[in-house]
Design a protein around this motif. Sequence first.
Motif, PDB file in Angstrom:
ATOM      1  N   LEU A 134      18.020  36.630  85.203  1.00  0.00           N
ATOM      2  CA  LEU A 134      16.848  36.402  86.050  1.00  0.00           C
ATOM      3  C   LEU A 134      16.860  34.985  86.608  1.00  0.00           C
ATOM      4  CD1 LEU A 134      14.097  37.304  87.153  1.00  0.00           C
ATOM      5  CD2 LEU A 134      13.082  36.628  84.958  1.00  0.00           C
ATOM      6  N   SER A 135      17.290  34.040  85.805  1.00  0.00           N
ATOM      7  CA  SER A 135      17.325  32.638  86.219  1.00  0.00           C
ATOM      8  C   SER A 135      18.248  32.390  87.403  1.00  0.00           C
ATOM      9  CB  SER A 135      17.763  31.753  85.043  1.00  0.00           C
ATOM     10  OG  SER A 135      16.812  31.805  83.994  1.00  0.00           O
ATOM     11  N   ASP A 136      19.233  33.279  87.595  1.00  0.00           N
ATOM     12  CA  ASP A 136      20.151  33.122  88.722  1.00  0.00           C
ATOM     13  C   ASP A 136      19.411  33.179  90.057  1.00  0.00           C
ATOM     14  OD1 ASP A 136      22.256  32.904  86.985  1.00  0.00           O
ATOM     15  OD2 ASP A 136      22.972  34.958  87.256  1.00  0.00           O
ATOM     16  N   LEU A 137      18.299  33.895  90.090  1.00  0.00           N
ATOM     17  CA  LEU A 137      17.526  34.001  91.327  1.00  0.00           C
ATOM     18  C   LEU A 137      16.861  32.673  91.689  1.00  0.00           C
ATOM     19  CD1 LEU A 137      15.803  37.484  90.834  1.00  0.00           C
ATOM     20  CD2 LEU A 137      17.796  36.933  92.253  1.00  0.00           C
ATOM     21  N   GLY A 138      16.728  31.789  90.702  1.00  0.00           N
ATOM     22  CA  GLY A 138      16.137  30.479  90.956  1.00  0.00           C
ATOM     23  C   GLY A 138      17.168  29.368  91.029  1.00  0.00           C
ATOM     24  N   ASN A 139      18.448  29.737  90.928  1.00  0.00           N
ATOM     25  CA  ASN A 139      19.537  28.754  91.000  1.00  0.00           C
ATOM     26  C   ASN A 139      19.557  28.125  92.392  1.00  0.00           C
ATOM     27  OD1 ASN A 139      22.261  27.599  91.260  1.00  0.00           O
ATOM     28  ND2 ASN A 139      22.644  28.607  89.302  1.00  0.00           N
ATOM     29  N   THR A 140      19.496  26.798  92.445  1.00  0.00           N
ATOM     30  CA  THR A 140      19.384  26.108  93.742  1.00  0.00           C
ATOM     31  C   THR A 140      20.719  25.848  94.423  1.00  0.00           C
ATOM     32  OG1 THR A 140      19.388  23.932  92.646  1.00  0.00           O
ATOM     33  CG2 THR A 140      17.251  24.977  93.006  1.00  0.00           C
ATOM     34  N   ALA A 141      21.807  26.155  93.739  1.00  0.00           N
ATOM     35  CA  ALA A 141      23.139  25.977  94.327  1.00  0.00           C
ATOM     36  C   ALA A 141      23.678  27.331  94.766  1.00  0.00           C
ATOM     37  CB  ALA A 141      24.083  25.339  93.315  1.00  0.00           C
ATOM     38  N   CYS A 142      24.640  27.299  95.667  1.00  0.00           N
ATOM     39  CA  CYS A 142      25.251  28.547  96.114  1.00  0.00           C
ATOM     40  C   CYS A 142      26.726  28.511  95.725  1.00  0.00           C
ATOM     41  CB  CYS A 142      25.109  28.714  97.635  1.00  0.00           C
ATOM     42  SG  CYS A 142      25.644  30.329  98.239  1.00  0.00           S
ATOM     43  N   GLY A 143      27.037  29.243  94.653  1.00  0.00           N
ATOM     44  CA  GLY A 143      28.402  29.244  94.156  1.00  0.00           C
ATOM     45  C   GLY A 143      28.977  30.634  94.130  1.00  0.00           C
ATOM     46  N   PRO A 144      30.136  30.789  93.519  1.00  0.00           N
ATOM     47  CA  PRO A 144      30.815  32.087  93.482  1.00  0.00           C
ATOM     48  C   PRO A 144      30.090  33.139  92.651  1.00  0.00           C
ATOM     49  CG  PRO A 144      31.949  30.493  92.097  1.00  0.00           C
ATOM     50  CD  PRO A 144      30.938  29.726  92.884  1.00  0.00           C
ATOM     51  N   THR A 145      29.280  32.705  91.678  1.00  0.00           N
ATOM     52  CA  THR A 145      28.601  33.676  90.812  1.00  0.00           C
ATOM     53  C   THR A 145      27.101  33.776  91.078  1.00  0.00           C
ATOM     54  OG1 THR A 145      28.275  31.985  89.087  1.00  0.00           O
ATOM     55  CG2 THR A 145      30.275  33.329  88.964  1.00  0.00           C
ATOM     56  N   ALA A 146      26.545  32.805  91.803  1.00  0.00           N
ATOM     57  CA  ALA A 146      25.109  32.817  92.077  1.00  0.00           C
ATOM     58  C   ALA A 146      24.820  32.172  93.423  1.00  0.00           C
ATOM     59  CB  ALA A 146      24.342  32.083  90.975  1.00  0.00           C
ATOM     60  N   CYS A 147      24.163  32.907  94.306  1.00  0.00           N
ATOM     61  CA  CYS A 147      23.782  32.356  95.603  1.00  0.00           C
ATOM     62  C   CYS A 147      22.464  33.002  96.028  1.00  0.00           C
ATOM     63  CB  CYS A 147      24.866  32.611  96.651  1.00  0.00           C
ATOM     64  SG  CYS A 147      24.571  31.716  98.200  1.00  0.00           S
ATOM     65  N   ILE A 179       6.417  27.668  83.300  1.00  0.00           N
ATOM     66  CA  ILE A 179       6.296  26.479  84.149  1.00  0.00           C
ATOM     67  C   ILE A 179       7.579  25.647  84.086  1.00  0.00           C
ATOM     68  CG2 ILE A 179       5.082  24.278  84.435  1.00  0.00           C
ATOM     69  CD1 ILE A 179       2.530  25.730  83.481  1.00  0.00           C
ATOM     70  N   LEU A 180       8.106  25.459  82.879  1.00  0.00           N
ATOM     71  CA  LEU A 180       9.340  24.684  82.715  1.00  0.00           C
ATOM     72  C   LEU A 180      10.516  25.363  83.401  1.00  0.00           C
ATOM     73  CD1 LEU A 180       9.095  23.545  78.974  1.00  0.00           C
ATOM     74  CD2 LEU A 180       8.671  22.185  81.031  1.00  0.00           C
ATOM     75  N   VAL A 181      10.589  26.687  83.280  1.00  0.00           N
ATOM     76  CA  VAL A 181      11.675  27.435  83.920  1.00  0.00           C
ATOM     77  C   VAL A 181      11.608  27.273  85.435  1.00  0.00           C
ATOM     78  CG1 VAL A 181      12.495  29.766  84.430  1.00  0.00           C
ATOM     79  CG2 VAL A 181      12.011  29.117  82.068  1.00  0.00           C
ATOM     80  N   GLY A 182      10.388  27.258  85.975  1.00  0.00           N
ATOM     81  CA  GLY A 182      10.237  27.095  87.413  1.00  0.00           C
ATOM     82  C   GLY A 182      10.538  25.690  87.895  1.00  0.00           C
ATOM     83  N   LEU A 183      10.195  24.698  87.076  1.00  0.00           N
ATOM     84  CA  LEU A 183      10.415  23.305  87.458  1.00  0.00           C
ATOM     85  C   LEU A 183      11.844  22.833  87.212  1.00  0.00           C
ATOM     86  CD1 LEU A 183       7.146  21.611  86.110  1.00  0.00           C
ATOM     87  CD2 LEU A 183       7.721  22.117  88.498  1.00  0.00           C
ATOM     88  N   ALA A 184      12.532  23.500  86.286  1.00  0.00           N
ATOM     89  CA  ALA A 184      13.889  23.079  85.922  1.00  0.00           C
ATOM     90  C   ALA A 184      14.861  24.250  86.069  1.00  0.00           C
ATOM     91  CB  ALA A 184      13.911  22.550  84.489  1.00  0.00           C
ATOM     92  N   PRO A 185      15.353  24.521  87.274  1.00  0.00           N
ATOM     93  CA  PRO A 185      16.330  25.603  87.480  1.00  0.00           C
ATOM     94  C   PRO A 185      17.552  25.412  86.581  1.00  0.00           C
ATOM     95  CG  PRO A 185      15.504  24.801  89.574  1.00  0.00           C
ATOM     96  CD  PRO A 185      15.007  23.835  88.536  1.00  0.00           C
ATOM     97  N   GLU A 186      18.222  26.486  86.269  1.00  0.00           N
ATOM     98  CA  GLU A 186      19.329  26.461  85.321  1.00  0.00           C
ATOM     99  C   GLU A 186      20.451  25.505  85.704  1.00  0.00           C
ATOM    100  OE1 GLU A 186      20.868  30.428  85.176  1.00  0.00           O
ATOM    101  OE2 GLU A 186      21.500  30.418  87.280  1.00  0.00           O
ATOM    102  N   ASN A 187      20.671  25.317  87.003  1.00  0.00           N
ATOM    103  CA  ASN A 187      21.777  24.463  87.432  1.00  0.00           C
ATOM    104  C   ASN A 187      21.381  23.001  87.573  1.00  0.00           C
ATOM    105  OD1 ASN A 187      20.219  25.398  89.799  1.00  0.00           O
ATOM    106  ND2 ASN A 187      21.651  24.108  90.947  1.00  0.00           N
ATOM    107  N   GLU A 188      20.096  22.682  87.414  1.00  0.00           N
ATOM    108  CA  GLU A 188      19.645  21.301  87.562  1.00  0.00           C
ATOM    109  C   GLU A 188      19.316  20.643  86.229  1.00  0.00           C
ATOM    110  OE1 GLU A 188      16.488  20.953  90.383  1.00  0.00           O
ATOM    111  OE2 GLU A 188      17.678  21.738  92.057  1.00  0.00           O
ATOM    112  N   ASN A 189      18.703  21.393  85.333  1.00  0.00           N
ATOM    113  CA  ASN A 189      18.374  20.843  84.011  1.00  0.00           C
ATOM    114  C   ASN A 189      18.411  21.992  82.999  1.00  0.00           C
ATOM    115  OD1 ASN A 189      17.206  19.685  81.689  1.00  0.00           O
ATOM    116  ND2 ASN A 189      15.928  18.308  82.917  1.00  0.00           N
TER     117      ASN A 189
END
Length: 224
Positions: A60-73, A119-129
Motif C-alpha cells: 500500500l505504501s508504494d502508492l505514496g512513494n514520491t520517486a518513480c523507479g522500476p518497482t514503484a511509480c 499521520i506518520l505514514v502520510g508525512l513520511a513516505p517509504e522512500n523518504e524516511n
Amino acid sequence: MADEKASARTRRFWDGRTSSGMYRSVAAGVIWLSCLQVFVVDFVVQAEWVALYPVSEGYLSDLGNTACGPTACSPRHALMNGSFLVLGLLLVAGLLLASAARGGRAGRAMVALAGLGWILVGLAPENENMLLHLVGALLIFVCGNVGMIVYGLRLRALDHRFESVWSLFAGAVGVAATALFLSGQFLGLGLGGMERLAVYAIVVWAAVLGVTTVVSRQPTATLR
C-alpha cells in the motif's frame, strides 16, 4: 451545589444527553464514517499508476512513494499520502468528539496511536524516511488492531452488544491478518491483499460505528 450542577451538566453533555451533546455525537459518527475516503483515494491513485498496479503484490505504501523507479511509480503519490494523513486526523477527531466513557482510556489511547500512525505514514513516505514510516506502520498494525479489541471489551462492559461484538470481530480479523502478513502467509490474497486487510480493518470498524451513531441519533449511541 452550583459546582455539582455544573458538573452534572458537563457529564450529560459528554454522554450525549443534551441537544448539544447529540449534535457532537452525530458529528463524531460522520467523521468516522468519512474514514472511508481512503478507499476511494486508493482506487483513484491505483488507476494513475504507471503501467498496471499489482494490487495483490504491491505494498500500500508504494502508492505514496514520491520517486518513480522500476518497482514503484505513483504519479498521484501526494493524493495518497494526503489521504493517509487525513485518515489519521479523522480517527483522532472522532475520538475527541466521542464520549470519554466509550472504549475506555486504554482502548481510546490505542486507537489514537493508530491515528498517529496513519499521520506518520502520510508525512513520511517509504522512500523518504523509512524509519518513521515503519514506526507509523507498526502503530497501525499493533495499536490499531489490538485497540479495537480493547475498545470492544469496554463496550461489552457497558452492555453495547452490537458495537462490542463488531469491535471484537474487526480487531480479531486485523490481528489475524497482521500475523499472517508478517509471517508471509497470504492465503491467496497476495501480499498487498493481506496487508490491506490488516491495516484497513480499523477503517471499516470506525465507519460502521459511525453509521450506528448517525442512523440511531440516540443518546445511548456508542460514540457518545
